[in-house]
Design a protein around this motif. Structure first.
Motif, PDB file in Angstrom:
ATOM      1  N   TYR A  25      34.233  49.061  46.016  1.00  0.00           N
ATOM      2  CA  TYR A  25      34.176  47.971  46.983  1.00  0.00           C
ATOM      3  C   TYR A  25      34.787  46.720  46.362  1.00  0.00           C
ATOM      4  CZ  TYR A  25      31.272  50.530  50.201  1.00  0.00           C
ATOM      5  OH  TYR A  25      30.821  51.426  51.123  1.00  0.00           O
ATOM      6  N   ILE A  26      35.526  45.985  47.136  1.00  0.00           N
ATOM      7  CA  ILE A  26      36.046  44.719  46.627  1.00  0.00           C
ATOM      8  C   ILE A  26      35.772  43.608  47.631  1.00  0.00           C
ATOM      9  CG2 ILE A  26      37.822  45.678  45.125  1.00  0.00           C
ATOM     10  CD1 ILE A  26      39.854  45.057  47.301  1.00  0.00           C
ATOM     11  N   GLY A  27      35.737  42.388  47.099  1.00  0.00           N
ATOM     12  CA  GLY A  27      35.518  41.234  47.955  1.00  0.00           C
ATOM     13  C   GLY A  27      36.760  40.969  48.778  1.00  0.00           C
ATOM     14  N   ARG A  28      36.550  40.668  50.051  1.00  0.00           N
ATOM     15  CA  ARG A  28      37.689  40.466  50.945  1.00  0.00           C
ATOM     16  C   ARG A  28      37.935  39.007  51.243  1.00  0.00           C
ATOM     17  NH1 ARG A  28      40.878  44.731  50.662  1.00  0.00           N
ATOM     18  NH2 ARG A  28      39.729  46.637  50.989  1.00  0.00           N
ATOM     19  N   THR A  29      36.880  38.213  51.262  1.00  0.00           N
ATOM     20  CA  THR A  29      37.049  36.793  51.570  1.00  0.00           C
ATOM     21  C   THR A  29      36.111  35.997  50.668  1.00  0.00           C
ATOM     22  OG1 THR A  29      35.361  36.887  53.280  1.00  0.00           O
ATOM     23  CG2 THR A  29      37.629  37.187  54.006  1.00  0.00           C
ATOM     24  N   GLY A  30      36.274  34.703  50.711  1.00  0.00           N
ATOM     25  CA  GLY A  30      35.343  33.788  50.051  1.00  0.00           C
ATOM     26  C   GLY A  30      35.166  34.052  48.568  1.00  0.00           C
ATOM     27  N   LEU A  31      33.948  33.740  48.100  1.00  0.00           N
ATOM     28  CA  LEU A  31      33.665  33.882  46.677  1.00  0.00           C
ATOM     29  C   LEU A  31      33.685  35.344  46.247  1.00  0.00           C
ATOM     30  CD1 LEU A  31      30.829  31.242  46.337  1.00  0.00           C
ATOM     31  CD2 LEU A  31      33.156  31.091  45.443  1.00  0.00           C
ATOM     32  N   GLU A  32      33.289  36.250  47.147  1.00  0.00           N
ATOM     33  CA  GLU A  32      33.331  37.674  46.820  1.00  0.00           C
ATOM     34  C   GLU A  32      34.751  38.074  46.412  1.00  0.00           C
ATOM     35  OE1 GLU A  32      30.955  39.895  46.529  1.00  0.00           O
ATOM     36  OE2 GLU A  32      29.487  39.785  48.138  1.00  0.00           O
ATOM     37  N   ARG A  33      35.723  37.467  47.044  1.00  0.00           N
ATOM     38  CA  ARG A  33      37.104  37.782  46.744  1.00  0.00           C
ATOM     39  C   ARG A  33      37.575  37.034  45.500  1.00  0.00           C
ATOM     40  NH1 ARG A  33      42.260  35.860  47.819  1.00  0.00           N
ATOM     41  NH2 ARG A  33      43.768  37.499  48.281  1.00  0.00           N
ATOM     42  N   LEU A  34      37.255  35.728  45.473  1.00  0.00           N
ATOM     43  CA  LEU A  34      37.737  34.878  44.385  1.00  0.00           C
ATOM     44  C   LEU A  34      37.185  35.339  43.041  1.00  0.00           C
ATOM     45  CD1 LEU A  34      39.496  32.422  44.121  1.00  0.00           C
ATOM     46  CD2 LEU A  34      37.483  30.988  44.373  1.00  0.00           C
ATOM     47  N   TYR A  35      35.941  35.762  43.036  1.00  0.00           N
ATOM     48  CA  TYR A  35      35.302  36.174  41.786  1.00  0.00           C
ATOM     49  C   TYR A  35      35.141  37.693  41.713  1.00  0.00           C
ATOM     50  CZ  TYR A  35      34.465  31.371  40.492  1.00  0.00           C
ATOM     51  OH  TYR A  35      34.643  30.059  40.121  1.00  0.00           O
ATOM     52  N   ASP A  36      35.988  38.397  42.425  1.00  0.00           N
ATOM     53  CA  ASP A  36      35.848  39.856  42.506  1.00  0.00           C
ATOM     54  C   ASP A  36      35.840  40.510  41.123  1.00  0.00           C
ATOM     55  OD1 ASP A  36      35.649  42.185  44.268  1.00  0.00           O
ATOM     56  OD2 ASP A  36      37.541  42.750  43.351  1.00  0.00           O
ATOM     57  N   ASN A  37      36.732  40.069  40.256  1.00  0.00           N
ATOM     58  CA  ASN A  37      36.806  40.680  38.928  1.00  0.00           C
ATOM     59  C   ASN A  37      35.520  40.499  38.143  1.00  0.00           C
ATOM     60  OD1 ASN A  37      39.322  41.819  39.109  1.00  0.00           O
ATOM     61  ND2 ASN A  37      40.356  39.933  38.477  1.00  0.00           N
ATOM     62  N   ASP A  38      34.856  39.367  38.341  1.00  0.00           N
ATOM     63  CA  ASP A  38      33.583  39.148  37.665  1.00  0.00           C
ATOM     64  C   ASP A  38      32.470  39.961  38.305  1.00  0.00           C
ATOM     65  OD1 ASP A  38      33.701  37.145  35.486  1.00  0.00           O
ATOM     66  OD2 ASP A  38      34.726  35.976  37.030  1.00  0.00           O
ATOM     67  N   LEU A  39      32.454  39.955  39.624  1.00  0.00           N
ATOM     68  CA  LEU A  39      31.342  40.574  40.344  1.00  0.00           C
ATOM     69  C   LEU A  39      31.379  42.095  40.284  1.00  0.00           C
ATOM     70  CD1 LEU A  39      31.395  38.289  43.502  1.00  0.00           C
ATOM     71  CD2 LEU A  39      29.533  38.442  41.854  1.00  0.00           C
ATOM     72  N   ARG A  40      32.586  42.667  40.229  1.00  0.00           N
ATOM     73  CA  ARG A  40      32.718  44.104  40.453  1.00  0.00           C
ATOM     74  C   ARG A  40      32.072  44.965  39.373  1.00  0.00           C
ATOM     75  NH1 ARG A  40      37.633  45.811  39.615  1.00  0.00           N
ATOM     76  NH2 ARG A  40      38.499  44.085  40.794  1.00  0.00           N
ATOM     77  N   GLY A  41      32.183  44.579  38.126  1.00  0.00           N
ATOM     78  CA  GLY A  41      31.602  45.420  37.072  1.00  0.00           C
ATOM     79  C   GLY A  41      32.441  46.660  36.828  1.00  0.00           C
ATOM     80  N   LEU A  42      31.980  47.479  35.897  1.00  0.00           N
ATOM     81  CA  LEU A  42      32.754  48.639  35.491  1.00  0.00           C
ATOM     82  C   LEU A  42      31.916  49.883  35.740  1.00  0.00           C
ATOM     83  CD1 LEU A  42      35.555  48.867  34.241  1.00  0.00           C
ATOM     84  CD2 LEU A  42      34.436  49.152  32.022  1.00  0.00           C
ATOM     85  N   ASP A  43      32.436  50.787  36.554  1.00  0.00           N
ATOM     86  CA  ASP A  43      31.687  52.014  36.841  1.00  0.00           C
ATOM     87  C   ASP A  43      31.547  52.860  35.584  1.00  0.00           C
ATOM     88  OD1 ASP A  43      31.331  51.450  39.497  1.00  0.00           O
ATOM     89  OD2 ASP A  43      33.250  52.315  40.085  1.00  0.00           O
ATOM     90  N   GLY A  44      30.447  53.555  35.496  1.00  0.00           N
ATOM     91  CA  GLY A  44      30.247  54.490  34.390  1.00  0.00           C
ATOM     92  C   GLY A  44      30.724  55.873  34.790  1.00  0.00           C
ATOM     93  N   VAL A  45      30.721  56.780  33.807  1.00  0.00           N
ATOM     94  CA  VAL A  45      31.123  58.152  34.075  1.00  0.00           C
ATOM     95  C   VAL A  45      29.966  59.061  33.714  1.00  0.00           C
ATOM     96  CG1 VAL A  45      32.711  59.994  33.495  1.00  0.00           C
ATOM     97  CG2 VAL A  45      33.529  57.659  33.637  1.00  0.00           C
TER      98      VAL A  45
END
Lengths: 644, 367
Positions: free
Chosen positions: A192-212
């Motif tokens: 999932y990625i942020g599409r608008t607003g802060l979710e989008r602007l800070y997407d790289n910070d918010l997204r995190g790294l999935d584990g395996v």
């Protein structure tokens, strides 16, 4: 009994011959086994290991978003989706019917979803129904044996406890599409990625790294139950997901809620922004109409909800605070006033006579009333068009533009990256370049009262007034104070940033602030009723932005008689308290006709701020009736200025 | 040189054949236990044991019946089997997409298994009574052809290409053995080569064509038709030299192998026991064939010799085709591994086979 050996004897040699193909057959088998098990053995062993252990993504929780007081604005919740691996499904009518019933959808809808699953690869799970309830999961789980290929997938969904408040600022998320992955190869399907607003602007910070994780599965891709202690939940040698970082905003959700409530109660579309003039921190940013991001951030978005949001002419997805431009109207007079005082073309004590109109060449400018003798303070208080048009003419458009730019008009604040508008501060160069025409002196009259070519965004306007409030320091408005890892480790900290300092004589600020103070606090002020507060002293300015230019003055005067879409927008922008202001607020009430319509919204927000400050200091809020300052009998209560 | 009818049954018994049979069965039983740990399969090993014991009782009965009895019964057996093959198409039980079984309540009979023995008996009787003798021309093979074709067509209709193929190959082996004119062989080969592409296009079912296609290129569709072939190959190969150990075969235990208790059981065995185990099992089968071939040599007359040879052919083709398809030298067809795969009819058929061979080899000492 005697055998007939002579019959058999001739065949003895043939029997030997027929042993040959048998020996050859066995040799073929042995050679092939040798090839597979000895020569290719290692490779096929690895293959079988991979077969047994399916690589699975372990979803990293998206970072949470907190307000300035640590209140959760956005966090996550568990969601369960029903999926189907189509190659194992029976496609029999009775199964279709049973499954549709279990999912609580109509057979027709089920058929549609099944067809959609079939368009994907037959071995990959396709979505049948997203975010199902707990008891629906139970009914699927109990009858799953009868539905080969049906499975429940765990998922994480965004939760928005504040619903529509600040939705355009915060933004929504959605599942990535192919083009997103092409643009950013780090992404995988299902992210999932942020599409608008802060979710989008800070997407790289918010997204995190999935584990395996490696999960033991059978050929149908079904997870097997764990048997040994090394197989907790059926997982092997998992690399842990690293959750996204948390955002700590400058936003105060209490204030935002109040602003949103106030907008709604006055039933105007528009925007409200509150900021701290001492730092540039945005305290509230809300728009109306709004939407619930939870409704469009899930795995499955109701197409009706989505298309309704997209097509709604009132544009609920739009962040009007930064994405839309409006004429500033009379709110611009404060800037023109500062320019005139600073450039020495006006002295606060000097006055002029307002006859209700002004003529320059072919241009005729109307004042909303005949003010008579008008000095600087009165001109601001009662929003005299004639006075400021005169100042504008003396200044010339280029000097107005210079001062407007000093306050940040005409450039992006950079508060939110996507789609922020610049607005327009016209000057003679601009007109030559853009329209290939000479600047007409008459056009300066419109600019001086914030009409004509001038456009601003609400965020620019509030920032300019914050700059007036703090006496000339223009801060960069910002929304995020800190980015933190889940364990509290600081990633980024944002400090107030001074963009420019306006070094103007103290008497300039004093004169303008006095005028703005009188607007809501002295008889004759344009917001003496709508903007006056008993709790604090609000200084500010009303403004009216024309949606359409009318040549017929009666249409301008009688705004309420116009169709709603043609009515003027009302502005109020101000700050409080009078000395050492702590909060600056702008409200734009679309199609409300008067700036006085926007003023109560600003007052609500400022009073909510004051109440909260008092509460923290232990002073209980006094819910007394708002008293209107005594007005001399016969005095015309200012209706609202009408520009042009 | 003539011996009197010896009362010593043990001495006259073809011990090697019996021991080979037992070794194959026991290896199969142990493997079946491992292969049938999935839900609803746990009782299979027990059932297989029951089938074997029932087979042993039938074997004992057959061993002591004089072959004249079979000679007389050859044509009636053929007709009864023909009737059953017709019946199965009319009222048969459908399983795995084909109609192969007649339900007897407690037991699902698969007539095509017994058809293999019936055709051997019928052809043996036909050739042993044909006074003109070898070599045969095509014209003189018309009679045998009329016996084979109804079987072939009926079994193919089920559809069960594997068994139809076994019937055809067994009959062809017997005809070759009895002796055919070189000119005729040549002619048949030419016609076969020409008609093969046509047969591929018009005779085979879609799924059969797919199997041929994926046999030639297994990666063409690794998730569907080629899936079974690929998974079997992975299972066999991943056993490496020594195998993964009993019940440790992940391919089998995680259900990657289809029909792992019947047609594909060899892959379970090869995964668990590796190349070494596979060699031992092939050794058991080789031993069986060595002893059963001796039966052909010991036959008292042409009928017995042809029966023994025909049963040997059934056995060999089963072994070769089953293992061949599992390890990918042949396309996938439904053929069981003799005495090893789970299945009552199959087990019964091979026990009868073995019993007839034991019977024939015993006669040697009756002279």
């Amino acid at each position: 009994m005697i055998g007939r050996e002579e019959e058999v004897r001739d065949y003895r040699s043939r029997i030997q011959l027929f042993q040959l193909p048998v020996v050859l057959g066995f040799l073929v088998l042995i050679f092939r086994l040798f090839y597979l098990q000895v020569i290719k053995g290692e490779e096929l062993r690895r293959f079988s290991e991979a077969n047994r252990l399916k690589k699975e993504k372990v979803i990293a929780a998206r970072g949470k978003i907190y307000d300035r007081n640590g209140k959760v604005i956005i966090d996550n919740r568990a969601a369960f989706d029903v999926v189907l691996v189509s190659q194992y499904y029976s496609y029999e009518d009775k199964d279709n019917e049973r499954l549709a019933n279990a999912l609580r959808i109509t057979p027709k809808e089920f058929g549609k979803r099944l067809a959609k699953v079939n368009r994907g690869p037959s071995y990959a799970p396709g979505l049948l129904k997203a975010d199902v309830s707990k008891d629906l999961i139970a009914s699927i789980e109990t009858s799953k044996v009868g539905f080969p290929g049906v499975d429940i997938e765990n998922n994480v969904q965004r939760r928005y406890p504040f619903g529509e408040v600040g939705a355009q600022l915060l933004g929504y998320v959605s599942e990535v599409e192919k083009k997103d992955i092409a643009a950013n190869p780090v992404l995988q399907l299902g992210d999932y990625i942020g599409r608008t607003g802060l979710e989008r602007l800070y997407d790289n910070d918010l997204r995190g790294l999935d584990g395996v994780g490696y999960v033991e599965v059978d050929a149908r891709g079904r997870r097997r139950k764990a048997e040994g202690s090394d197989k907790i939940f059926g997982y092997f040698s998992q690399t842990d997901p690293s959750p996204g970082n948390s955002l700590y905003l400058t936003i105060d959700m209490d204030l935002s809620q109040k602003a949103n409530e106030s907008m709604r109660s006055h039933s105007f579309n528009g925007t409200v922004i509150a900021m701290d003039p001492r730092t540039g921190e945005i305290l509230a940013l809300v728009n109306q109409p709004s939407y619930d991001p939870g409704k469009i951030s899930g795995r499955e978005v109701d197409p009706d909800v989505w298309s309704q949001l997209q097509r709604n002419p009132e544009k609920p997805l739009r962040n009007r605070a930064v994405q839309d431009i409006y004429m500033p109207g009379s709110t611009f007079k404060a800037i023109v006033g500062i320019a005139a005082l600073a450039e020495g073309v006006a002295k606060s004590s000097r006055g002029m006579d307002c006859h209700g109109f002004l003529k320059t060449g072919s241009h005729k400018l109307n004042c909303w009333k005949t003010h008579g003798w008008t000095d600087f303070t009165k001109a601001l208080r009662e929003s005299c068009n004639v006075y400021f048009a005169n100042l504008g003419t003396e200044l010339g458009v280029d000097r107005i533009a210079k001062y407007a730019r000093m306050f940040g008009f005409g450039e992006r604040t950079g508060v939110l990256a996507k789609g922020e508008q610049k607005g327009l501060i016209p000057d003679s160069d601009w007109k030559l370049k853009a329209l290939k025409e000479e600047w007409q002196p008459g056009e300066t009259l419109s600019v001086a009262i914030g009409q004509g070519f001038v456009t601003v965004t609400p965020i620019q306007l509030v920032n300019a007034y914050a700059t007036i409030a703090n006496g000339g320091t223009r801060y960069r408005p910002y929304l995020v104070r800190r980015v933190e890892k889940l364990n509290g480790e600081l990633v980024t900290e944002v400090k107030p940033e001074v963009q420019s300092k306006l070094d103007l004589p103290e008497n300039v600020w004093k004169a303008v602030k006095e005028g703005l103070f009188e607007v809501a606090n002295r008889p004759g002020g344009t917001a003496i009723v709508s903007g006056h507060s008993k709790k604090t002293i609000i200084s500010g300015k009303t403004g009216t932005a024309q949606v359409r230019g009318f040549s017929d003055i009666s249409k301008v005067k009688n705004c309420m008689a116009l169709p709603v879409r043609d009515r003027h927008h009302g502005w109020f922008v101000g700050y409080a308290p009078k000395d050492e202001p702590e909060i600056a607020v702008v409200a734009l009430a679309e199609h409300s006709c008067h700036g006085a319509s926007a003023a109560p919204i600003v007052r609500d927000v400022i009073e909510a701020y004051v109440d909260k400050q008092n509460l923290e200091k232990g002073i209980l809020p006094q819910d007394e009736k708002k008293e209107v300052p005594k007005v001399k009998k016969g005095h015309q209560l200012p209706f609202e200025e009408m520009d042009e | 040189m003539l011996k009197t009818d010896s009362p010593n049954v043990i001495r006259s018994f073809n011990m090697g054949l019996a021991v080979s049979t037992l070794l194959i069965f026991l290896t199969g039983l142990v493997t079946l236990y491992s292969a049938s740990r999935g839900p609803g399969l746990q009782s299979l090993a027990k059932l297989q044991g029951i089938y074997f014991i029932a087979g042993c009782i039938i074997t004992l009965m057959i061993v002591f019946i004089d072959s004249d009895f079979w000679r007389k019964l050859a044509y009636p057996t053929y007709v009864v089997c023909l009737g059953l093959l017709t019946l199965v198409l009319l009222v048969g039980h459908v399983g795995n997409g084909s109609q192969r079984w007649i339900s007897l309540g407690f037991f699902k009979l698969q007539p095509s298994e017994f058809a293999k023995i019936a055709i051997v008996l019928a052809l043996a009787k036909y050739f042993s009574e044909d006074k003109a003798g070898a070599p045969y021309t095509l014209k003189r093979l018309l009679g045998p052809a009329l016996m084979i074709i109804p079987y072939f067509i009926l079994i193919k209709r089920q559809p069960d290409m594997g068994t139809a193929g076994i019937v055809f190959l067994t009959a062809a082996s017997m005809i070759m053995f009895i002796g055919v004119e070189w000119k005729s062989i040549f002619l048949v080969l030419v016609v076969a080569l020409i008609s093969l592409p046509l047969a591929y296009k018009y005779v085979l079912h879609d799924y059969q064509r797919n199997r041929v296609r994926t046999f030639l290129d297994p990666s063409s569709d690794p998730r569907a038709t080629g899936y079974n072939a690929l998974q079997c190959r992975i299972a066999v190969g991943s056993g490496k030299f020594l195998g993964k150990g009993y019940m440790e075969g992940t391919q089998a235990q995680l259900n990657f192998i289809p029909e792992q208790h019947t047609d594909f059981i060899f892959s379970v065995f090869a995964e668990e026991r590796g190349f070494l185990g596979a060699l031992v099992l092939l050794g058991f089968y080789a031993s069986y064939l060595v002893y059963s071939f001796r039966t052909v040599l010991r036959a008292r007359d042409k009928f017995e010799m042809l029966v023994a040879f025909g049963l040997n052919a059934v056995m060999f083709w089963h072994i070769f085709i089953n293992i061949g398809m599992v390890i990918g030298v042949l396309p996938i067809v439904g053929v069981t591994l003799p005495l090893f795969s789970y299945g009552g009819s199959s087990m019964m058929m091979f026990m009868i086979c073995t019993a007839l061979l034991l019977n024939i080899s015993r006669k040697k000492y009756i002279f």
